[in-house]
Write an enzyme that holds these catalytic residues in place. Structure first.
Site, mmCIF file in Angstrom:
data_model
loop_
_atom_site.group_PDB
_atom_site.id
_atom_site.type_symbol
_atom_site.label_atom_id
_atom_site.label_comp_id
_atom_site.label_asym_id
_atom_site.label_seq_id
_atom_site.Cartn_x
_atom_site.Cartn_y
_atom_site.Cartn_z
ATOM 1 N N ASP A 194 15.247 22.176 58.302
ATOM 2 C CA ASP A 194 16.655 22.792 58.307
ATOM 3 C C ASP A 194 16.613 23.494 59.557
ATOM 4 O OD1 ASP A 194 19.396 24.325 58.148
ATOM 5 O OD2 ASP A 194 19.251 25.338 56.703
ATOM 6 N N GLU B 91 17.474 22.296 65.315
ATOM 7 C CA GLU B 91 17.337 21.898 66.566
ATOM 8 C C GLU B 91 15.821 22.237 68.035
ATOM 9 O OE1 GLU B 91 20.831 22.318 64.219
ATOM 10 O OE2 GLU B 91 19.086 23.382 64.860
ATOM 11 N N ASP C 68 26.361 22.219 59.484
ATOM 12 C CA ASP C 68 26.791 23.649 59.358
ATOM 13 C C ASP C 68 28.907 23.863 59.187
ATOM 14 O OD1 ASP C 68 24.690 24.004 58.228
ATOM 15 O OD2 ASP C 68 24.341 26.008 59.785
#
Length: 796
Positions: free
Chosen positions: A408, A411, A485
């Site tokens: 998760d 980035e 998300d």
């Protein structure tokens, strides 16, 4: 050999990698463009820059340009590439004389040198050094602006002198569409007339591969923050915020599968996931104990609903970054995993690259210089930091028996309680170098470190990594990406289709979404809400035909299992069962991804590239070579319009009714039905109803043949896990349909593996209206074929 122009006199020179035929001498003038051969490449020097052209293959050319005369690459290190460009032979021809008057680069290009690979040509404008790429028939593919196309603006980034670079391509015809460039949430499939920023951020993934309907691709060869700009539709500008040079690869197909094949040759081929990974994966935000995980798994098994994977979100730890599970909630993690495995269930666990500053791992890494300055992320560009991360964190977690990792916030996010993820590395210093040069690289290096250590630890469990972000080369490290998300709305559902389709055209074969949307930051949805139940059904129908089939989200009533959606739960279960019936088809397609650089989720432009009717169709796709999927994404819709591309015929999957192609039709689509059409000439193998992948390896397989054209399908099988398939432990059964004779040939099996069922039964069904239709096994098949590995030909 130096080739310079003199007004009215030009030599003709052929270069074949070291073989030079001199046909004359030339004088240099102050304004000349010089062309020389250097180490197998062509060096073009103009008044503004030095450009290096390297022929990497008949359809691949590396272009590097810099203003300082070095023609060095854009960045010192390029870890996304695994196969360096080795100079190949080419021919170079020069014009015999300069024409009178100004050069017209748009027409015959008389005042240009021509590099010819035998498959494509590059015309070099001898006024300025600008380039034009054509096919062998001189059809223009891509062309730089004839004058001052390449721009180099000095910038200082983190104390280093660099350039903000751009390359302008002009003119573009109206007969061109653009795709790829990663995953973006603007709802656009064809980027013509748009601008796209290539910078990692939650829900937006930067993959710098541009693919054109004209049959070429361009890999913008940098990890810096970049931009594609086609707002003025007659020109495209590609730019990077920080670089040493303009650097890109021109790739010619012309088919998009050929372009992706070249891209994967350069950046890495795709390993095969375990067979379980192509089944259904259950997740929510968040299971809070091992008791809850086991309860959910037991519920699926007791109700005989197919499930292969269950996911533990990050709440397993008190402090994110140390491998210690909350002892009160997870008293025996290895024992829990043993119970799941005994039920033929696999388990994925969330691990992050961003750390809680209270953890011992963070403090130790901070002391060792392994934390990226200004963040709480470890630095995966540092080999020692990758080793530490494995040894002290994820390696310990894997040793407990987990089957997959969820990466998760990859980035990455800047800090545990920061949440900011928009190109956060641009103003940092990484071990690899200036963060401005490598701002998009974190997800690749993060996943690569885990993959490499996992492979060094065991070859008996295939790597599976779920990542919120990605970059070029990510496909080679056992990773897939989800769309992050996103909102739980119909608009969000609509936008996932072009996002996923462009991701596939970026060379990335495995992708999925949070079925039903994540929910945050909107008010989380309630699974008892009838309006949300309808949205979830439509999203689930779409998810059934994504390469990876996974549900996840934040729900206000803390439930997200298929049983929690009230009256629509039977619809969800029926699509789950359909996915498992399709497993022989899907797993065989996965092998094509690994072995032939194939793509499972296919925008229509991949298979009908020259048909302008499909260029902007963002809400339909092919699932493999056979099944046309047309999700319903409008609220309360009970029908939809869809386009059937040119083909011999199409069959309605649900009814078997035959329809002609190359037409737009209106079809009914009640809540429990997603429009599916199967192309004539398709062979679709369907397995028995199962509760998990590999449950019935010896069961009969139904072979549905859709007549109207010849067909071919290779049925792939292996042990389902381990990397033994890389050593040849797998089998392929070739299946062929001759439409003229109406005969099916099941060819001799090639290969074998431990546990292989040597004797098989195939139920042949030749589809027609009300026969061989729908998800249920055909009540009556046309021919039983008993197969022992030798070729057999039958007529229904």
């Amino acid at each position: 050999m130096l080739l310079n122009r003199r007004a009215g006199i030009w030599p003709l020179c052929l270069i074949a990698l070291g073989f030079v035929v001199p046909l004359g001498l030339c004088q240099t003038t102050a304004s000349s463009v010089s062309v020389t051969q250097e180490n197998g490449s062509l060096i073009i020097k103009s008044a503004t820059d030095s450009l290096r052209l390297t022929v990497c293959g008949p359809t691949s050319i590396h272009v590097v340009s810099s203003p300082d005369g070095s023609a060095a690459d854009a960045t010192p290190e390029q870890p996304w590439l695994v196969e360096p460009c080795t100079p190949q032979k080419f021919n170079l021809s020069m014009p015999k004389s300069r024409p009178e008057g100004p050069t017209d680069f748009d027409k015959e290009v008389p005042w240009a040198a021509t590099l010819d690979t035998g498959s494509i040509k590059v015309r070099i404008l001898l006024e300025t050094g600008s380039l034009r790429f054509t096919d062998e028939q001189d059809n223009r593919l891509l062309q730089e602006y004839p004058f001052a196309a390449r721009s180099f603006k000095p910038v200082t980034a983190n104390g280093e002198s660099l350039y903000a670079v751009s390359d302008l391509f002009y003119p573009l015809g109206e007969d061109e569409a653009f795709y790829g460039l990663g995953q973006h949430q603007n709802g656009v499939l064809n980027y013509r007339g748009t601008a796209i920023e290539l910078a990692q951020v939650n829900t937006d993934v930067a993959i710098p591969l541009l693919v054109s309907s004209k049959g070429y691709g361009l890999l913008w060869n940098t990890a810096a923050k970049s931009e594609f700009d086609n707002r003025f539709v007659t020109e495209v500008k590609l730019s990077a915020s920080a670089a040493h040079a303009i650097d890109y690869y021109f790739l010619y197909g012309p088919e998009m599968d050929q372009i992706i094949h070249q891209y994967r040759q350069m950046t890495g081929h795709v390993p095969l996931f375990g067979e379980w990974a192509y089944g259904f994966i259950q997740s929510k935000n968040s299971y809070s104990s091992q008791a809850e995980l086991l309860k959910v798994a037991d519920e699926y098994r007791s109700q005989h609903v197919p499930l292969d994977g269950i996911v533990q979100d990050a709440t397993w730890a008190d402090h994110l970054g140390d491998p210690t599970f909350k002892p009160g909630d997870y008293p025996d993690v290895p024992g829990m995993l043993d119970k799941l495995h005994a039920e033929h269930m696999h388990a994925m666990v969330s691990v992050w690259g961003v750390f809680d500053t209270d953890t011992k791992n963070f403090k130790d890494m901070k002391a060792d210089g392994f934390i990226i300055p200004g963040t709480t992320d470890y630095d995966p560009t540092n080999p020692a930091a990758r080793d530490f991360y494995w040894k002290n964190h994820v390696g310990k977690v894997l040793a407990q028996g987990w089957d997959a990792f969820w990466l998760d916030a990859s980035e990455p996010e800047r800090g545990m309680r920061d949440g900011h993820s928009d190109s956060v590395l641009s103003d940092t210093q990484l071990a690899m170098g200036n963060g401005a040069l490598y701002s998009n690289i974190f997800p690749l290096m993060h996943a690569s470190g885990i993959y490499q250590h996992w492979r060094a630890t065991t070859d008996q469990k295939r790597v599976m990594l779920l990542s919120r972000s990605g970059f070029a080369g990510m496909q080679r490290v056992g990773a897939f990406v989800w769309s992050a998300d996103v909102y739980s709305t119909y608009l969000s559902l609509q936008r996932q289709l072009p996002a996923g389709l462009n991701f596939a055209l970026s060379g990335m074969p495995y992708w999925t979404t949070d079925i039903g949307g994540y929910g945050w930051p909107n008010t989380p949805k309630d699974t008892n809400d009838p309006s949300y139940q309808k949205l979830y059904v439509r999203w689930f129908e779409f998810g059934t035909f994504c390469p990876i089939f996974r549900t996840h989200g934040l729900r206000s009533n803390d439930q997200n299992e298929l049983f929690s959606y009230g009256p629509v739960s039977p619809i969800l279960v029926s699509y789950d069962k359909l996915r498992y019936r399709l497993m022989p088809y899907i797993y065989s397609l996965a092998w094509k991804v690994t072995n032939e650089d194939g793509t499972i989720m296919r925008p229509l432009v991949m298979d009908w590239r020259t048909n302008r009717k499909v260029w902007n169709i963002a809400d339909q796709f092919m699932f493999g070579p056979s099944i046309l999927v047309s999700p319903v994404t409008a609220e309360d819709a009970s029908s939809r319009s869809l386009f059937l591309p040119p083909a011999a015929a199409w069959y309605d999957f649900w009814t078997g009714k035959k329809t002609t192609g190359d037409q737009r039709i209106e079809v009914t689509a009640p809540l429990d039905r997603i429009p599916l059409y199967v192309k004539a000439g398709s062979i679709v193998p369907l397995g028995p109803e199962t509760e998990y992948a590999g449950e019935k390896p010896s069961a009969a397989i139904e072979i549905r043949v859709y007549p109207g054209a010849n067909g071919a399908f290779d049925l792939y099988e292996d042990s389902g896990d381990s990397y033994d398939y890389e050593k040849g432990a797998h089998s392929i059964i070739p299946i062929r349909w001759d439409d003229q004779t109406g005969k099916l040939t099941i060819g001799a099996r090639v290969g074998e593996f431990h546990g292989m069922a040597r004797d098989r039964s195939f139920h042949l069904v030749v589809v027609k209206e009300n026969h061989g239709a729908g998800p249920i096994e055909a009540a009556k098949f046309d021919r039983l074929v008993e197969y022992s590995g030798d070729a057999v030909t039958v007529k229904p």
